[in-house]
Design an enzyme around this catalytic site. Structure first.
Site, PDB file in Angstrom:
ATOM      1  N   ARG A  65      28.557  57.271  53.325  1.00  0.00           N
ATOM      2  CA  ARG A  65      28.716  55.798  53.995  1.00  0.00           C
ATOM      3  C   ARG A  65      28.733  54.579  54.326  1.00  0.00           C
ATOM      4  NH1 ARG A  65      22.337  57.639  52.832  1.00  0.00           N
ATOM      5  NH2 ARG A  65      21.850  58.692  53.997  1.00  0.00           N
TER       6      ARG A  65
ATOM      7  N   GLN B 209      30.275  55.752  60.487  1.00  0.00           N
ATOM      8  CA  GLN B 209      28.853  55.699  60.847  1.00  0.00           C
ATOM      9  C   GLN B 209      28.702  57.045  62.285  1.00  0.00           C
ATOM     10  OE1 GLN B 209      27.497  51.648  61.436  1.00  0.00           O
ATOM     11  NE2 GLN B 209      25.901  52.435  60.980  1.00  0.00           N
TER      12      GLN B 209
ATOM     13  N   ASP C  74      27.800  60.809  61.092  1.00  0.00           N
ATOM     14  CA  ASP C  74      26.929  60.682  59.779  1.00  0.00           C
ATOM     15  C   ASP C  74      25.939  61.013  60.883  1.00  0.00           C
ATOM     16  OD1 ASP C  74      24.870  60.563  58.344  1.00  0.00           O
ATOM     17  OD2 ASP C  74      24.425  58.363  58.295  1.00  0.00           O
TER      18      ASP C  74
ATOM     19  N   SER D  36      22.615  61.702  58.926  1.00  0.00           N
ATOM     20  CA  SER D  36      21.360  60.498  59.603  1.00  0.00           C
ATOM     21  C   SER D  36      20.866  60.882  61.580  1.00  0.00           C
ATOM     22  CB  SER D  36      21.951  59.206  59.839  1.00  0.00           C
ATOM     23  OG  SER D  36      21.459  58.916  58.559  1.00  0.00           O
TER      24      SER D  36
ATOM     25  N   TYR E 148      21.308  55.435  49.223  1.00  0.00           N
ATOM     26  CA  TYR E 148      20.530  56.450  48.432  1.00  0.00           C
ATOM     27  C   TYR E 148      20.032  56.247  46.958  1.00  0.00           C
ATOM     28  CZ  TYR E 148      23.441  59.355  50.814  1.00  0.00           C
ATOM     29  OH  TYR E 148      24.254  60.731  52.139  1.00  0.00           O
TER      30      TYR E 148
HETATM   31  P1  NAD Z   1      18.016  60.993  51.324  1.00  0.00           P
HETATM   32  O1  NAD Z   1      17.361  61.377  52.415  1.00  0.00           O
HETATM   33  O2  NAD Z   1      19.119  61.011  50.336  1.00  0.00           O
HETATM   34  O3  NAD Z   1      16.532  60.211  51.095  1.00  0.00           O
HETATM   35  C1  NAD Z   1      15.530  59.666  51.996  1.00  0.00           C
HETATM   36  C2  NAD Z   1      14.232  58.593  51.171  1.00  0.00           C
HETATM   37  O4  NAD Z   1      13.649  59.302  49.833  1.00  0.00           O
HETATM   38  C3  NAD Z   1      15.392  57.618  50.976  1.00  0.00           C
HETATM   39  O5  NAD Z   1      14.870  56.505  51.550  1.00  0.00           O
HETATM   40  C4  NAD Z   1      15.096  57.199  49.059  1.00  0.00           C
HETATM   41  O6  NAD Z   1      15.331  56.159  48.889  1.00  0.00           O
HETATM   42  C5  NAD Z   1      13.692  58.204  48.758  1.00  0.00           C
HETATM   43  N1  NAD Z   1      13.448  58.483  47.637  1.00  0.00           N
HETATM   44  C6  NAD Z   1      14.050  59.163  46.671  1.00  0.00           C
HETATM   45  N2  NAD Z   1      13.392  59.611  45.763  1.00  0.00           N
HETATM   46  C7  NAD Z   1      12.042  58.359  45.394  1.00  0.00           C
HETATM   47  C8  NAD Z   1      11.045  58.673  44.986  1.00  0.00           C
HETATM   48  N3  NAD Z   1      11.156  58.963  43.210  1.00  0.00           N
HETATM   49  N4  NAD Z   1      10.178  58.394  45.202  1.00  0.00           N
HETATM   50  C9  NAD Z   1       9.945  58.192  46.270  1.00  0.00           C
HETATM   51  N5  NAD Z   1      10.428  57.755  47.604  1.00  0.00           N
HETATM   52  C10 NAD Z   1      12.144  58.215  46.824  1.00  0.00           C
HETATM   53  O7  NAD Z   1      18.480  59.214  52.081  1.00  0.00           O
HETATM   54  P2  NAD Z   1      18.449  58.791  53.608  1.00  0.00           P
HETATM   55  O8  NAD Z   1      17.204  58.734  54.616  1.00  0.00           O
HETATM   56  O9  NAD Z   1      20.056  59.225  53.982  1.00  0.00           O
HETATM   57  O10 NAD Z   1      19.228  57.245  53.555  1.00  0.00           O
HETATM   58  C11 NAD Z   1      18.567  56.273  52.945  1.00  0.00           C
HETATM   59  C12 NAD Z   1      19.006  54.524  53.334  1.00  0.00           C
HETATM   60  O11 NAD Z   1      20.393  54.607  53.220  1.00  0.00           O
HETATM   61  C13 NAD Z   1      18.896  54.570  54.844  1.00  0.00           C
HETATM   62  O12 NAD Z   1      17.444  54.567  55.161  1.00  0.00           O
HETATM   63  C14 NAD Z   1      19.663  53.375  55.679  1.00  0.00           C
HETATM   64  O13 NAD Z   1      19.261  52.374  54.780  1.00  0.00           O
HETATM   65  C15 NAD Z   1      20.855  53.363  53.795  1.00  0.00           C
HETATM   66  N6  NAD Z   1      21.887  54.712  55.234  1.00  0.00           N
HETATM   67  C16 NAD Z   1      23.021  54.172  55.400  1.00  0.00           C
HETATM   68  C17 NAD Z   1      24.513  54.960  56.019  1.00  0.00           C
HETATM   69  C18 NAD Z   1      25.220  53.938  56.064  1.00  0.00           C
HETATM   70  O14 NAD Z   1      25.513  52.917  55.768  1.00  0.00           O
HETATM   71  N7  NAD Z   1      26.216  54.952  57.371  1.00  0.00           N
HETATM   72  C19 NAD Z   1      23.879  55.749  57.000  1.00  0.00           C
HETATM   73  C20 NAD Z   1      22.665  56.385  56.336  1.00  0.00           C
HETATM   74  C21 NAD Z   1      21.662  56.049  55.608  1.00  0.00           C
END
Ligand code: NAD
Length: 378
Positions: free
Chosen positions: A122, A127, A130, A133, A229
């Protein structure tokens, strides 16, 4: 010789996506790459062979596709394909390395280099590659449509001559990529939306999309892992979280579960008691089903009932929207191939961080440390 990119027809049950679409094949052809597409590879996603041909791709047999320099897949090679891979082959796909380490060992045995789209780092540079996402966006959207279809009530507030119908109340658990898309989609349909996540940063994002963010009386220190994450909570805080969420679950008509912690079983957020507290006719869509589910009653791949509450555990919602899912996935695939291609070869720079982050097998070995740990004898 131009670099050859092979696109097989996906063999996983129910899979309708294809790794490259005609529009993207034309772009790769313009970059001096030769795209070999298995006949029928795009059929289930409404991309016929002649559309690929018009875009400059060659429609060939599976055997020819498997001999390409780079095998661009959605789910990785099928078991029957492994015998055709060569040590020079590069295989790219959402291969779920941490969910099936034994399969990684079988791919390694072919000598091929396997790159996991699910492990793209990430970073800003990566990006455009990805794929996770991109697919989470599709899944979050489809999850809400599934819930809206199953809910025996309207999503929006309706004021009619036959009376006023209150809007549906939707709770989104996990406000990452899929969760945020679910919030946006449920709002567009007119529902009143609440959201919850352990990461503090998610609150502002959820609110900006029109959701009310739920804050629990819970110590979440250490709940943020690297790269955006989450990290797993300890048993005591996990138990407390489930208990505190119970009342919120009961107050909603729809719960969309999206919470994940990489490389671990999905956190349990909705207990059997919480489901029992929901009104009959309520709906749960558990996007965490492939990783065990956020709801205790989720049965992966199955739609079930519990006291009048319908619980869906879909395993592959992006496959149900194959046109845009394939288009988005193909963009990430083309960005990756374009990044590593040099002078007609797939030639990642030594110590390239994107390559080392996503390379699972090469030279006959499993290289990824987390997969190796899973394979090590206890
Ligand atoms: P993910 O699919 O791993 O998890 C989904 C969501 O579940 C996350 O927001 C996580 O915080 C939440 N979660 C985990 N355990 C939990 C719990 N016990 N209770 C409640 N919620 C819980 O994550 P994702 O959606 O792939 O990514 C999360 C964040 O990462 C995004 O919102 C974004 O800000 C960031 N992101 C950054 C990049 C990058 O920098 N290139 C790319 C994609 C996402």
């Amino acid at each position: 010789m131009p670099l050859q990119i092979g696109v097989p027809r996906e063999s996983a049950l129910g899979e309708r996506r294809v790794a490259l679409v005609p529009e993207i094949c034309a772009k790769l052809a313009a970059q001096d790459m030769q795209v070999l597409v298995e006949s029928g590879a795009g059929e289930a996603a409404y991309f016929p062979d002649d559309a690929f041909q018009s875009a400059g791709a060659h429609v060939v047999t599976r055997g020819e596709v498997l001999r390409a320099d780079v095998l661009a897949t959605v789910n990785g090679p099928g078991e029957d394909d492994l015998a055709h891979l060569r040590p020079e082959s590069v295989v790219v796909g959402l291969i779920r390395p941490l969910d099936d380490a034994a399969r990684m060992e079988r791919i390694a045995a072919t000598g091929a280099t396997a790159l996991a789209m699910d492990l793209v780092p990430r970073s800003t540079r990566a990006q455009s590659m990805d794929a996770l996402s991109a697919m989470a966006t599709v899944a979050g959207y489809r999850a809400v449509l599934l819930a809206a279809e199953a809910l025996p009530r309207f999503f929006p507030l309706l004021t009619t001559a036959a009376g006023t119908m209150r809007p549906a109340k939707v709770l989104v658990l996990g406000a990452g990529v899929a969760g945020l898309q679910a919030i946006a989609t449920a709002r567009r349909l007119g529902a009143v939306v609440s959201a919850y996540d352990v990461r503090a940063a998610a609150a502002e994002e959820a609110r900006s999309l029109g959701a009310t963010f739920i804050t629990l009386d819970l110590d979440t220190a250490g709940a943020e892992g690297g790269g955006g994450y989450a990290a797993a909570l300890d048993d005591e805080r996990q138990r407390r979280q489930v208990e505190l969420l119970g009342a919120h679950v009961a107050a909603h008509d729809v719960v969309i579960c999206t919470a994940l912690v990489p490389g671990r079983r999905a956190p349990l957020l909705v207990s059997e008691e919480a489901v029992a507290g929901m009104q009959p006719g309520s709906v749960i869509v558990d996007l965490a089903a492939p990783n065990g589910g956020n709801c205790a009653l989720t049965r992966p791949g199955v739609a079930s009932h519990a006291g009048g509450v319908r619980i869906y555990g879909p395993l592959n919602l992006p496959a149900e929207m194959p046109v845009h899912a394939s288009q988005m996935y193909a963009r990430t695939m083309a960005a990756l191939v374009g990044y590593f291609a040099r002078d007609g070869a797939f030639a990642p720079a030594e110590d390239d961080e994107i390559f080392s982050g996503m390379c699972v097998t090469a030279g006959g070995q499993v290289l990824n440390e987390r997969v190796r740990a899973l394979l090590a004898p206890a």
